[in-house]
Design an enzyme around this catalytic site. Sequence first.
Site, PDB file in Angstrom:
ATOM      1  CB  THR A 183     -57.651  -3.486  38.207  1.00 34.25           C
ATOM      2  OG1 THR A 183     -59.030  -3.097  38.266  1.00 34.25           O
ATOM      3  CG2 THR A 183     -56.759  -2.337  38.585  1.00 34.25           C
ATOM      4  CG  ASP A 184     -59.645  -9.659  36.754  1.00 33.97           C
ATOM      5  OD1 ASP A 184     -60.832  -9.417  36.489  1.00 33.97           O
ATOM      6  OD2 ASP A 184     -59.115 -10.751  36.512  1.00 33.97           O
ATOM      7  CB  CYS A 185     -63.893  -7.556  38.637  1.00 37.04           C
ATOM      8  SG  CYS A 185     -65.307  -7.001  39.579  1.00 37.04           S
TER       9      CYS A 185
END
Length: 782
Positions: free
Chosen positions: A293-295
Amino acid sequence: MMIYKDKSKSVEERVEHLLGLMTTEEKAGQLIQPFGWQTYTNDQGNITLNESFKQQVENGGVGSLYGALRADPWTGVTLENGLSAREGAEAVNIIQRHAVEHSRLGIPILIGEECSHGHMAIDGTVYPVPLLLGSTWNVDLYREMCRAVARETRAQGGAVTYSPVLDVVRDPRWGRTEECFGEDPYLIGELAVASVQGLQGERLDQEDAVAATLKHFVGYGSSEGGRNAGPVHMGWRELLEVDLYPFRKAVEAGAQSIMPAYNEIDGIPCTVHTELLDDVLRKDWGFDGLVITDCGAINMLASGHDVAADGLEASVQAIQAGIDMEMSGEMFGQYLVQAISEGKLEMHVLDQAVRRVLALKFKLGLFEQPYVDADRAAEVIGSAEHVQLARQLAAEGVVLLKNEAAVLPLSTATAGRIAVIGPNADQAYNQLGDYTSPQPKSKVATVLDGIRSKLAVSQSGHAGEGIDGHSNSEDQVLYAPGCRIKGDSREGFEHAIETARQADTVIMVVGGSSARDFGEGTIDLKTGASNVSDNSWNDMECGEGIDRMTLGLAGVQLELIQEIHKLGKTLVIVYINGRPITEPWVDEHADAILEAWYPGQEGGHAIADILFGEVNPSGKLTISIPKHVGQLPIYYNGKRSRGKRYLEEDLEPRYPFGYGLSYTTFNYSEPKLSAESMTADEKVTVSVEVTNTGSCRGAEVIQMYVSDVVSRVARPAKELKGFAKVGLEPGETKTVAFDIGAEQLQYIGRDLKPVVEPGQFDIHIGRHVNDTQFAELTVEEA
């Protein structure tokens, strides 16, 4: 020997053996990625691991660390408290040694780093941003850059990079435009393949290879209103044909990791978009790598998208949809074990994610060699070879937009006095772009530095010296910042105007800034000096999370240009910026305009090379520049049905896709086909002769576009399907040929499958999308 430690065994055997030894806590630990810079403290190069991190390793393990070496205002890592190239390698070794020696199974940590335009660590080489890299149209040179980035990153222990960014830009008001290659999926796809080849090398377990992470999957560049992470309104046909295309090409090239985008598509967040993550990515494309995932993306499911009630539900949704690792690790770290114990998550789902994490670690050779050579890191990172490559890339990506009466190139012998004016003339951070680490002033060549250096060399034959052995370029090159990027202060106008009055030629360096607030002082607008102050300033008007309503110059920059223009001097504009600038007055009144995007640490030298003719500009736009923001969207490959004009203005851009001038001229012959007809399973070749009809050497980007004259689905008028950058001496002619087959002629049909329809196709070749000649090709029934 344990099977998983036996490198003679296959990756699959090793993964299954290790997985069978792991507890639920250890499995969940492999899927979390805490922030790396928070795992240790640095006391003048002495690294001490934090107790909380040690405990986390010993209680179940940590699968990965994000940004262990990342330095910027977000991390709080500065030049003063950060780690040098050697120290960074030593710090990663300390982290890995603790993970290997103090966890039950000795599993090494996956170190993930940001490397969009160079490793985002202190001492790393800062290359131009991707928008400029795309403007080079030089795939081989970009591949070479990616090899260099991989060498620097792996030398410090980084094994995964969160690049390349493959988003297709549809609204350049979006602040992350600078991180993208442009608006065309074919061009992005070619660069995507080169990126994977360059970063990953021949084998992932080599000392100069890192795993590439493709981002952001998918549609991130098509958000509503150009607002970061906004909703995307896009049908499956466009997704498959445009936004997914570069990702598919990169997956076919062997990319090992993918990052879903923050946005939703037709209401479904990409983080939990099963049709994309499972049906398309894994089943249709056969991707067997890691999905991270992205942050904060899982948090957004429960607070932002609101498709989950809480963090537990969001975590379960994400891993069930195909997420293997969470950047930041906040949700997975809290809830995965709980979800298993409460029966809300089946063990086989958790196991599948862990398999992918472990497989990547084995492929990277981390179990055999988790440590790096600190001496090699000091030697490789920021090497002279890499610095020269940064300069060459910048020079090839700068685009000459206007050159009235051939005022450029300037002559070092006859240029007279030059006034370099503007807020970007001597501000190092303003030319580096977002996702950049802190830099010492001596490392970054600004435009002022580049011009002074060029004239000093001209006067003496030795860099930095005048005729008498001392620098006198400061007498010939005057400087005044004039104003800031943002704000309405005209405090520096008087000094700038007086400076310009004393000069024969004025070079104004204006534009934007993606520099996060490094807090390193302010500009004295009256003298041009850099004065340290307790009050830090920030002129950031581009970058992640900085989206704009307009595309004009911010602050009072246009007013400053207009005041300088009144002096009647030769006026050269250099734009340094992260998205297109729309300023009709400048287009009409400037004598010459260079679009330099964010050209990196060697940008000032590269721009000076072009201004004084040592380099003939060859950059071409990869994004259409409108006359007015109200024309958006204006990307060149919109549908034929989108209309012709508004009441106030037509839909033609100020500068079209593929556009860029040269100091020489090129003549194109009419394109010739090897056959005038073909079937869908055959191939033909189209060729054109290109001649340098000017007086100096130059490089031209020959572009091939395809037009499907009649189709059952509405299509763009032209689509890029081939390009080649060739160098030509004066009077030299070269023949450039492109193959045409099903891949160049197909589109996604009504059944959402690729199709080549019989009928007429126009094959266009030229210097940009609006300046082509074409040949007719007939596709017959097979």
